[in-house]
Design an enzyme around this catalytic site. Structure first.
Site, mmCIF file in Angstrom:
data_model
loop_
_atom_site.group_PDB
_atom_site.id
_atom_site.type_symbol
_atom_site.label_atom_id
_atom_site.label_comp_id
_atom_site.label_asym_id
_atom_site.label_seq_id
_atom_site.Cartn_x
_atom_site.Cartn_y
_atom_site.Cartn_z
ATOM 1 N N HIS A 1 41.792 28.698 44.170
ATOM 2 C CA HIS A 1 42.730 29.750 43.806
ATOM 3 C C HIS A 1 43.581 30.114 45.016
ATOM 4 O O HIS A 1 43.295 29.680 46.131
ATOM 5 C CB HIS A 1 41.978 30.999 43.285
ATOM 6 C CG HIS A 1 41.080 31.640 44.300
ATOM 7 N ND1 HIS A 1 39.694 31.538 44.237
ATOM 8 C CD2 HIS A 1 41.339 32.360 45.405
ATOM 9 C CE1 HIS A 1 39.171 32.184 45.253
ATOM 10 N NE2 HIS A 1 40.138 32.690 45.990
HETATM 11 P P1 TYD Z 1 34.658 33.510 42.444
HETATM 12 O O1 TYD Z 1 36.055 34.047 42.479
HETATM 13 O O2 TYD Z 1 34.359 32.451 41.441
HETATM 14 O O3 TYD Z 1 34.244 32.983 43.900
HETATM 15 P P2 TYD Z 1 34.885 31.798 44.786
HETATM 16 O O4 TYD Z 1 36.233 32.265 45.198
HETATM 17 O O5 TYD Z 1 33.947 31.669 45.944
HETATM 18 O O6 TYD Z 1 34.934 30.545 43.999
HETATM 19 O O7 TYD Z 1 33.660 34.732 42.266
HETATM 20 C C1 TYD Z 1 32.353 34.594 41.731
HETATM 21 C C2 TYD Z 1 32.007 35.860 40.950
HETATM 22 O O8 TYD Z 1 31.872 36.974 41.828
HETATM 23 C C3 TYD Z 1 33.045 36.226 39.933
HETATM 24 O O9 TYD Z 1 32.353 36.689 38.774
HETATM 25 C C4 TYD Z 1 33.807 37.370 40.554
HETATM 26 C C5 TYD Z 1 32.763 38.015 41.441
HETATM 27 N N1 TYD Z 1 33.312 38.629 42.653
HETATM 28 C C6 TYD Z 1 33.170 39.997 42.837
HETATM 29 O O10 TYD Z 1 32.649 40.719 41.966
HETATM 30 N N2 TYD Z 1 33.628 40.568 43.980
HETATM 31 C C7 TYD Z 1 34.216 39.813 44.953
HETATM 32 O O11 TYD Z 1 34.618 40.365 45.988
HETATM 33 C C8 TYD Z 1 34.358 38.395 44.759
HETATM 34 C C9 TYD Z 1 35.021 37.530 45.804
HETATM 35 C C10 TYD Z 1 33.888 37.851 43.593
#
Ligand code: TYD
Length: 138
Positions: A53
Site C-alpha cells: 500500500h
Molecule cells: P495491515 O494494514 O494489513 O498491515 P501491513 O501494512 O503490515 O500489511 O494491518 C493489519 C491489521 O491491523 C489490519 O486489520 C489493520 C490493523 N491495524 C491497526 O488496527 N492499527 C494500525 O496502526 C495498523 C498499522 C494496522
C-alpha cells in the site's frame, strides 16, 4: 499528493560496556514529526509479504529492532529495496511510496513510528490508484 521520499537515517547509539541504547525523540531531525502512534510487526511467517500500500499523508520511521527484513519502495519512478538489519538504522518514508515488506527473519521485530493515528482513509491499497495518483504528480 506529495511526491514520495525515502531515506535511511543512522541513529545515535549510546553504547558502553553494558551494551547499547538508542533513543528516538519526536519532532527532531531523526523523527521529523510528532509521533501519534507506534506499532510493531513480529512473528511474521516465511514468504509473507506485508504492506502493499501507499499512504496519502502519513510520515513514518521504520526501525528493525531485531532480525532483518527487506522494504521495497517505489515512488512511481524508482524502485529500491532497503534491507533493515540493524537497530541503529531507521528508514524514513513520506509521501506517495508504494511499500512492500518481505523476507522477514523469524526473529524480526519491525517497529514503526507514525505521524498519525490509524486511519484507513489514508491508505491507497489499490496499485492502479497509486499509479494514477503518482502520475498526476509528475
Ligand atoms: P495491515 O494494514 O494489513 O498491515 P501491513 O501494512 O503490515 O500489511 O494491518 C493489519 C491489521 O491491523 C489490519 O486489520 C489493520 C490493523 N491495524 C491497526 O488496527 N492499527 C494500525 O496502526 C495498523 C498499522 C494496522
Amino acid at each position: 499528493m506529495k511526491k514520495g521520499t525515502t531515506h535511511l537515517i543512522n541513529l545515535k547509539v549510546n553504547g558502553d560496556n553494558r551494551g547499547s541504547l538508542i533513543a528516538l525523540e519526536e519532532n527532531s531531525s531523526v523523527v521529523p514529526f510528532f509521533v501519534k502512534r507506534v506499532y510493531y510487526i513480529y512473528g511474521t511467517l516465511p514468504d509473507v509479504v506485508r504492506g502493499k500500500h501507499a499512504h496519502k499523508t502519513l510520515k513514518q520511521v521504520l526501525v528493525c529492532v531485531s532480525g532483518a527484513c527487506d522494504i521495497e519502495c517505489f515512488d512511481g519512478q524508482h524502485r529500491q529495496t532497503i534491507t533493515l538489519n540493524n537497530p541503529s538504522q531507521g528508514l524514513y518514508l513520506e509521501g506517495l511510496i508504494w511499500r512492500e515488506m518481505k523476507n522477514f527473519t523469524p526473529d524480526c521485530v519491525l517497529m514503526v513510528l507514525a505521524s498519525d493515528h490509524y486511519n484507513e482513509a489514508d491508505y491507497i491499497r489499490d496499485y492502479t490508484e497509486f499509479l494514477k495518483e503518482n502520475f498526476s504528480n509528475w
